[in-house]
Write a protein that holds these residues in place. Structure first.
Motif, PDB file in Angstrom:
ATOM      1  N   GLY A  39       7.478  18.811   3.154  1.00 29.19           N
ATOM      2  CA  GLY A  39       8.399  19.873   2.782  1.00 29.19           C
ATOM      3  C   GLY A  39       8.361  20.239   1.312  1.00 29.19           C
ATOM      4  N   LEU A  59       6.113  23.896  11.523  1.00 32.03           N
ATOM      5  CA  LEU A  59       6.724  22.789  10.796  1.00 32.03           C
ATOM      6  C   LEU A  59       6.811  21.518  11.621  1.00 32.03           C
ATOM      7  N   ASP A  60       6.211  20.464  11.105  1.00 33.79           N
ATOM      8  CA  ASP A  60       6.411  19.137  11.671  1.00 33.79           C
ATOM      9  C   ASP A  60       7.744  18.621  11.145  1.00 33.79           C
ATOM     10  N   LEU A  61       8.365  17.683  11.841  1.00 34.27           N
ATOM     11  CA  LEU A  61       9.633  17.125  11.359  1.00 34.27           C
ATOM     12  C   LEU A  61       9.452  15.801  10.641  1.00 34.27           C
ATOM     13  N   ASN A  67      11.160  15.625   4.768  1.00 36.80           N
ATOM     14  CA  ASN A  67      10.835  15.880   6.170  1.00 36.80           C
ATOM     15  C   ASN A  67      11.206  17.313   6.567  1.00 36.80           C
ATOM     16  N   GLY A  68      10.951  17.651   7.810  1.00 33.12           N
ATOM     17  CA  GLY A  68      11.158  19.016   8.270  1.00 33.12           C
ATOM     18  C   GLY A  68      12.604  19.474   8.222  1.00 33.12           C
ATOM     19  N   VAL A  88       9.209  24.807  14.896  1.00 33.85           N
ATOM     20  CA  VAL A  88       9.011  23.363  14.784  1.00 33.85           C
ATOM     21  C   VAL A  88       7.951  22.963  15.795  1.00 33.85           C
ATOM     22  N   THR A  90       6.398  19.437  16.781  1.00 34.31           N
ATOM     23  CA  THR A  90       6.648  18.034  16.496  1.00 34.31           C
ATOM     24  C   THR A  90       6.433  17.141  17.707  1.00 34.31           C
ATOM     25  N   SER A 101      17.638  21.460  14.245  1.00 34.48           N
ATOM     26  CA  SER A 101      16.650  22.496  13.938  1.00 34.48           C
ATOM     27  C   SER A 101      17.174  23.880  14.296  1.00 34.48           C
TER      28      SER A 101
END
Length: 137
Positions: A39, A59-61, A67-68, A88, A90, A101
């Motif tokens: 991030g 976006l990965d978390l 982190n996401g 997202v 993930t 999210s």
């Protein structure tokens, strides 16, 4: 993707990043793909005036440093970034991650399939969403 803007992939796993890139090639997406590892790097990229604002963020978390979810909290409160659609992408199946999210304004939440062909179909779904969406500048 008919939109000519770039795609920003926020992903710390090199293999997953390569899989996204390969899947985009397989479904004939020609948009430029920029990849960052967390991030913090995403915010640096997005705030760099030399970089065009992407049309979508994947976006990965689960990432180190920021982190996401932490990224979303910052980006969705930034007037210059909050309108960029974020999907997202993930491995997290945690209901709380999904709820948080969506509460933070994501356009979609996709679980990364282990099977490559299913992953390609996931990317095709994202492409279809992005292509059909009315994105304004």
């Amino acid at each position: 993707m008919k939109n000519t803007r770039s795609i920003l992939l926020v992903e710390d796993d090199i293999v997953d990043a390569m899989t996204v890139k390969r899947a985009l090639v397989d479904i004939k997406v020609t948009n430029t793909l920029h990849s960052v590892g967390n991030g913090e790097e995403a915010l640096e990229f997005l705030h760099n005036p030399e970089n065009q604002i992407p049309g979508i963020i994947l976006l990965d978390l689960n990432m180190p440093k920021m982190n996401g979810i932490e990224f979303l909290k910052v980006a969705k409160n930034d007037d210059s970034l909050k309108r960029i659609p974020v999907v997202v992408l993930t491995t997290s199946k945690e209901e709380q991650d999904k709820i948080e999210s969506f509460n933070l304004g994501v356009a979609g939440y996709m679980i990364k399939p282990v099977d490559y062909m299913q992953f390609v179909e996931t990317m095709r779904t994202i492409d279809l969403y992005w292509t059909l969406s009315e994105l304004s500048d």
